[in-house]
Design a protein around this motif. Structure first.
Motif, mmCIF file in Angstrom:
data_model
loop_
_atom_site.group_PDB
_atom_site.id
_atom_site.type_symbol
_atom_site.label_atom_id
_atom_site.label_comp_id
_atom_site.label_asym_id
_atom_site.label_seq_id
_atom_site.Cartn_x
_atom_site.Cartn_y
_atom_site.Cartn_z
ATOM 1 N N GLU A 273 0.836 -1.198 0.000
ATOM 2 C CA GLU A 273 0.000 0.000 0.000
ATOM 3 C C GLU A 273 0.871 1.248 0.000
ATOM 4 O OE1 GLU A 273 -4.294 -1.238 1.888
ATOM 5 O OE2 GLU A 273 -2.910 -0.123 3.125
ATOM 6 N N MET A 274 0.209 2.339 -0.338
ATOM 7 C CA MET A 274 0.927 3.599 -0.498
ATOM 8 C C MET A 274 1.724 4.000 0.735
ATOM 9 S SD MET A 274 -2.217 5.400 -2.337
ATOM 10 C CE MET A 274 -3.376 4.194 -1.793
ATOM 11 N N GLY A 275 2.909 4.488 0.480
ATOM 12 C CA GLY A 275 3.707 5.042 1.567
ATOM 13 C C GLY A 275 4.508 4.033 2.367
ATOM 14 N N LEU A 276 4.530 2.793 1.930
ATOM 15 C CA LEU A 276 5.266 1.785 2.695
ATOM 16 C C LEU A 276 6.750 1.717 2.337
ATOM 17 C CD1 LEU A 276 2.523 0.974 3.793
ATOM 18 C CD2 LEU A 276 3.115 -1.393 3.446
ATOM 19 N N ILE A 402 10.357 -5.834 -12.252
ATOM 20 C CA ILE A 402 9.580 -5.577 -11.026
ATOM 21 C C ILE A 402 8.533 -4.513 -11.314
ATOM 22 C CG2 ILE A 402 9.683 -4.727 -8.652
ATOM 23 C CD1 ILE A 402 12.550 -5.745 -8.497
ATOM 24 N N ILE A 403 7.310 -4.802 -10.929
ATOM 25 C CA ILE A 403 6.256 -3.786 -10.978
ATOM 26 C C ILE A 403 6.030 -3.291 -9.552
ATOM 27 C CG2 ILE A 403 3.735 -3.591 -11.094
ATOM 28 C CD1 ILE A 403 3.763 -4.924 -13.756
ATOM 29 N N LEU A 404 5.975 -1.977 -9.398
ATOM 30 C CA LEU A 404 5.618 -1.396 -8.106
ATOM 31 C C LEU A 404 4.255 -0.757 -8.251
ATOM 32 C CD1 LEU A 404 8.937 0.484 -7.212
ATOM 33 C CD2 LEU A 404 8.270 -1.855 -6.652
ATOM 34 N N THR A 405 3.384 -1.032 -7.342
ATOM 35 C CA THR A 405 2.082 -0.376 -7.375
ATOM 36 C C THR A 405 1.477 -0.359 -5.982
ATOM 37 O OG1 THR A 405 -0.150 -0.459 -8.263
ATOM 38 C CG2 THR A 405 0.975 -2.570 -8.096
ATOM 39 N N GLY A 406 0.831 0.745 -5.675
ATOM 40 C CA GLY A 406 0.162 0.829 -4.376
ATOM 41 C C GLY A 406 -1.311 0.509 -4.524
ATOM 42 N N GLY A 672 2.233 8.602 -5.834
ATOM 43 C CA GLY A 672 3.654 8.533 -5.487
ATOM 44 C C GLY A 672 4.254 9.749 -4.803
ATOM 45 N N LEU A 673 3.566 10.918 -4.841
ATOM 46 C CA LEU A 673 4.191 12.127 -4.275
ATOM 47 C C LEU A 673 4.297 12.051 -2.755
ATOM 48 C CD1 LEU A 673 2.705 15.282 -6.033
ATOM 49 C CD2 LEU A 673 4.890 14.172 -6.449
ATOM 50 N N ILE A 694 -8.176 8.269 -1.921
ATOM 51 C CA ILE A 694 -7.254 7.594 -0.998
ATOM 52 C C ILE A 694 -5.813 7.932 -1.377
ATOM 53 C CG2 ILE A 694 -6.395 5.326 -0.290
ATOM 54 C CD1 ILE A 694 -9.296 4.320 -0.614
ATOM 55 N N GLN A 695 -5.557 7.926 -2.682
ATOM 56 C CA GLN A 695 -4.219 8.293 -3.165
ATOM 57 C C GLN A 695 -3.837 9.663 -2.638
ATOM 58 O OE1 GLN A 695 -1.550 7.730 -4.915
ATOM 59 N NE2 GLN A 695 -1.890 5.658 -5.675
ATOM 60 N N ALA A 696 -4.762 10.612 -2.811
ATOM 61 C CA ALA A 696 -4.459 11.982 -2.404
ATOM 62 C C ALA A 696 -4.216 12.050 -0.893
ATOM 63 C CB ALA A 696 -5.604 12.896 -2.805
ATOM 64 N N MET A 697 -5.074 11.370 -0.131
ATOM 65 C CA MET A 697 -4.951 11.445 1.326
ATOM 66 C C MET A 697 -3.647 10.831 1.821
ATOM 67 S SD MET A 697 -8.767 10.915 2.794
ATOM 68 C CE MET A 697 -9.304 9.464 1.965
ATOM 69 N N SER A 698 -3.129 9.887 1.038
ATOM 70 C CA SER A 698 -1.908 9.213 1.476
ATOM 71 C C SER A 698 -0.653 10.051 1.262
ATOM 72 C CB SER A 698 -1.729 7.901 0.715
ATOM 73 O OG SER A 698 -2.864 7.124 0.856
ATOM 74 N N ARG A 699 -0.778 11.189 0.684
ATOM 75 C CA ARG A 699 0.413 12.009 0.410
ATOM 76 C C ARG A 699 1.023 12.587 1.669
ATOM 77 N NH1 ARG A 699 1.859 9.412 -2.820
ATOM 78 N NH2 ARG A 699 -0.044 8.235 -2.849
ATOM 79 N N VAL A 700 0.217 12.815 2.684
ATOM 80 C CA VAL A 700 0.756 13.479 3.876
ATOM 81 C C VAL A 700 0.946 12.520 5.057
ATOM 82 C CG1 VAL A 700 -0.059 15.792 3.325
ATOM 83 C CG2 VAL A 700 -1.549 14.260 4.568
#
Ligand SMILES: Nc1ncnc2c1ncn2[C@@H]1O[C@H](COP(=O)(O)OP(=O)(O)OP(=O)(O)O)[C@@H](O)[C@H]1O
Ligand SMILES: [Mg+2]
Length: 856
Positions: A273-276, A402-406, A672-673, A694-700
């Motif tokens: 998941e994002m940010g890991l 390798i594929i990376l994806t959140g 990714g940002l 969810i993507q947007a919220m995971s930025r911070v």
């Protein structure tokens, strides 16, 4: 298989006992460690034999003996009485009946003996010494008949591990290493080899991360030169920073790309998941493989290609620098001024980072470079094998992919196939067989009409597909880093619409276009235009005004539905309405936003805000608000040149930056940002697709964030925004494909019933979402519904129950929402100073705190 974490410092002698690849080399190492001496020859009762000997066995024993064949790997030297013997080489000892044959590693007989006693033959085991045909030998290991029959033992010296160094032979003296079947053969070379074959980093320091060793099969396939096995150890400089899940991830990636998880497959999908910290895991892998390898320590890769969305090209450079400094590895990032040619000409760089767009433009040059490892960041875009980017990447000959994806990837079985087939071509067979074997039965499983038999088949196939792909897909959820993150306070704010908004809204709902939508014929229905107009109105009436004016000016005769939608609307606006000098009070959400910004600025002057909208025009309004109040801001949207994006992000994240607000277009740059400079994030509008939000919220709320994070979602009460929110969090939204960043409202099918619901304004409700929850509270006090069990409805996945893990970034369900703290705006005991300031304009609140324990 897990990497070995060594927490205690062991003696150097032990280091080699676990590393067996080529028997001959292992032996030489053991000899060097243990200092063999001939004094110990004959230890263990297997004294030196000279043939022939008296035959004393009975007839039965003789028969049994004659059928007995055993194989041993041995070392040998000429028989002598000297105290310090010198082993001269490896050999294979064949014990058949009562006779011995000694063969060198080229298969030539170099000694024979017959007529040994049964008891003596029985005793032969590792560490024993014997005399055969004028040669002294020591048994090093047992060779299986399979290894002997296949001839492998000659090529690879395929004996079982040599005796551990703590065994009885440990006091032996080694004066000259025996000749290895593999070069080098001279004393000096071998000594050099010992030095060269040392692990790059000490595997025995506390907390060292040692990667798993390849098994015998792998060694046979990939260590044709019989190089010694060397521990691959992650650079302690990096290990020091790694989270436990990242260590596991590196081991996983290593095993995948080395072909240790599946024969002949070198691909992996890291779907954390994002940010890991997928970036750090890859950087650690690249750095390790570029300097080390299990066979003689030889590096596994030379060049790596990283393909990533344009906005993240420089983020990769930054992350390399952050974790490895600038000296260890040289990264080349492609942009307007730095072309691929430069990378080709220079021997300096080992990693090329390029955007997907640039890759297409430079494909011919890239194809001519030999890359050993390919990493596709945000790689879910490769889910369509027909698109150019995918075909371009497939055309690269690099096997380690390798594929990376959140983003979850199992929701659409065909897309899933494309991703799998990209990293491990052919692993699921052809697309048509995949459809027959997996897709059809699994889809059938979900049909209400499926028979018991069909259900069982579907479940089995889903399980098998999960098992198979699970070998090279790894997904961990946000929970694994929650404990490192500060608290997250999420609030959904239902903002009262302004009077002008209500009036315009009603007028729109009464339009001919909306009525047409509700008549039932959805073909050519203008419902998307109607939805668009309502959403604009919710953001600010001036946006609608601009659209109406724009339509008026356009001379084309198409778009009649849109014209019919806008009919009479201009009369609702004041006669002198000027959209350029919009008024905050004309939008409920804008009023809330402007108060929220003011209170954050006042109460948390050092904290920053990320302000997200899906629309550029809305961002323009938000930008004007910044100007109006003198807030310093940065902006990143689709128009921002890729080369400037990272700089803008870095600047905002820097503690020296004076920016208070970061205006972000979620569609342009959400993925990714890292925007950890901001600790407040406001989602100004809502998308149909929960994944976008969810993507947007995971930025911070991600690693590195120092402050408690506040996330505010603004919705206009009683309007289409609430309906979209409900759709996001209701089961309907969880029916698979919606949880995918590329899915937009155009992909959503609406029934007439749904449209009727969408096109209804609930003027008198404080919160229709709360009304729908069938919650008994009246919003008078902080209410949390504890009567329900905690409900962990996970994101629907087509692979069925096997994939249903608890998932912190899944769209919220209605039942979960009910458990959030909630109250109406009239509630008097608000303790949150931010909410207190805006409550006049907010009819209802939902709030949830994650990681409250670590609240500071
Ligand atoms: N072990 C760590 N310690 C501290 N910070 C870390 C660690 N690992 C990663 N980070 C930081 O966490 C942030 C998120 O990492 P990264 O961008 O790699 O996430 P990601 O998994 O790629 O997420 P996304 O799916 O959103 O792209 C980065 O700022 C990174 O530097
Ligand atoms: Mg990333």
């Amino acid at each position: 298989m897990k990497g070995r974490h060594r927490d205690s410092h062991l003696t150097a002698g032990n280091s080699f006992t676990s590393t067996h690849c080529c028997l001959s080399y292992c032996i030489s190492e053991h000899r060097s460690m243990r200092e063999l001496s001939l004094e110990t020859l004959g230890v263990g009762g297997a004294s030196v034999h000279s043939a022939p000997k008296e035959i004393t066995e009975s007839k039965g024993q003789e028969e049994e003996l004659d059928s007995l064949v055993k194989y041993f790997s041995v070392v040998w030297c000429k028989a002598s009485k000297k105290k310090h013997k010198k082993w001269e080489g490896d050999a294979v000892l064949i014990v058949k009946g009562r006779s011995f044959i000694l063969k060198d590693l080229e298969g030539k007989d170099i000694g024979k003996g017959i007529g040994y006693k049964f008891k003596e033959l029985e005793k032969i085991e590792e560490g024993h010494t014997l005399m055969i045909g004028g040669k002294e030998i020591e048994i090093i290991g047992i060779i299986s008949s399979e290894d002997f029959n296949s001839g492998r033992c000659f090529q690879f010296g395929g004996g079982s591990p040599a005796v551990p160094c703590s065994s009885q032979t440990s006091s032996k003296c080694f004066s000259k290493p025996f000749r290895s079947i593999c070069k080098p053969s001279s004393k000096e070379n071998i000594r050099d080899a010992f030095q060269n074959y040392k692990p790059r980093h000490d595997p025995y320091t506390p907390n060292s991360l040692v990667l798993p060793q390849p098994d015998k099969n792998h060694q046979r396939m990939f260590n044709k030169n019989c190089l010694p096995l060397v521990d691959v150890v992650i650079d302690p400089h990096v290990v020091h920073h790694l989270r436990p899940h990242q260590k596991e991830g590196i081991v996983f990636l290593y095993e995948c790309v080395m072909g240790m998880r599946m024969n002949g497959r070198y691909g992996a999908i890291l779907a954390d998941e994002m940010g890991l910290g997928k970036t750090l895991q890859c950087i650690s892998l690249i750095w390790t493989l570029q300097c080390q390898g299990p066979y003689g320590g030889k590096p596994v890769i030379k060049k790596t290609l990283i393909v990533t969305p344009g906005s993240l090209v420089n983020n990769w450079r930054k992350e390399f620098k952050k974790w490895l400094g600038s000296e260890r590895i040289k990264i080349f990032t492609v942009d307007q001024d730095h072309k691929v040619e430069e990378f080709i000409k220079s021997v300096f760089y080992s990693v090329l980072v390029i955007s997907y767009e640039m890759l297409l433009r430079s494909l011919d040059q890239i194809k001519n470079i030999k890359f050993d490892l390919l990493i596709c960041d945000e790689g879910h875009r490769l889910k369509n094998s027909a698109i150019k980017t995918t075909t371009a990447l497939i055309s690269l000959s690099c096997e380690k992919r390798i594929i990376l994806t959140g983003t979850p990837i199992q929701n659409d079985l065909q897309e899933f196939f494309a991703l799998i087939d990209f990293v491990n071509p052919g692993v699921l067979g052809s697309l048509s067989s995949y459809r027959k074997i997996y897709e059809e039965p699994i889809i059938m499983l979900r049909e209400p009409s499926a028979s018991e038999e069909e259900k069982e088949l579907g479940e089995r196939r889903a399980a098998e597909l999960t098992r198979l792909t699970g070998l090279f897909i790894l997904r961990r959820t946000q929970e694994v880093i929650n404990k490192y993150l500060p608290p997250k306070i999420e609030s959904v704010l239902f903002c009262r619409p302004a009077a002008l908004q209500i009036e315009l809204y009603k007028k729109l709902l009464n339009s001919q276009a909306v009525r047409f939508c509700l008549q039932g014929s959805l073909e050519n229905s203008p419902h998307l235009i109607c939805i668009g107009a309502l959403k604009k109105l919710c953001n600010h009436p001036c946006l609608l005004f601009n659209s109406i004016k724009g339509k008026e000016c356009s001379s084309t005769c198409d778009g009649n539905e849109e014209k019919s939608l806008y009919e009479g609307l201009l009369n609702v606006f004041p006669a002198d309405y000027n959209p350029l000098v919009f008024i905050e009070k004309e939008s409920g959400k804008l009023q809330v936003l402007s108060k929220l910004l003011a209170v954050i600025h006042e109460l948390r002057p050092t904290e920053k805000v990320v302000l997200v909208s899906h629309y550029t025009q809305t961002l323009n309004i938000l930008q004007d608000i910044c100007k109006r109040y003198g807030y310093a801001y940065a902006r990143l949207d689709g128009q921002t040149p890729i080369t400037q994006r990272q700089q803008i992000v870095d600047n905002f994240n820097s503690k020296y930056s004076s920016d208070f607000i970061f205006l972000l277009s979620s569609k342009a740059g959400g993925v990714g940002l890292n925007l950890i400079g901001g600790s407040h994030l406001i989602l100004y509008d809502i998308d149909w697709n929960p994944a976008t939000d969810i993507q947007a919220m995971s930025r911070v709320w991600r690693d590195g964030q120092k402050h408690a994070v506040h996330i505010y979602r603004l919705l206009t009460t009683g309007t289409i925004e609430e309906k979209i929110y409900q759709r996001q969090i209701s089961k309907q939204a969880l029916s698979g494909a919606v949880v995918d960043l590329t899915k937009t409202s155009e992909h959503i099918q609406f029934s007439v019933e749904e449209l009727k619901n969408l096109f209804t304004l609930h003027e008198s409700s404080h919160c229709i979402t709360h009304d729908l929850l069938a919650c008994e509270c009246t919003g008078e006090k902080d209410h949390t519904d504890d009567s329900l069990e905690k409900f962990a409805l996970s994101r629907h996945c087509q692979l069925g129950p096997h994939q249903q893990k608890c998932n912190s970034l899944k769209p919220l369900s209605m039942s979960q929402l009910k458990q959030w703290k909630h109250f109406s705006g009239d509630h008097l005991n608000l303790t949150d100073p931010f909410l207190e300031r805006i409550r006049e304009n907010v009819s209802f609140f939902f709030q949830n705190i994650t990681n409250q324990a670590s609240c500071t």
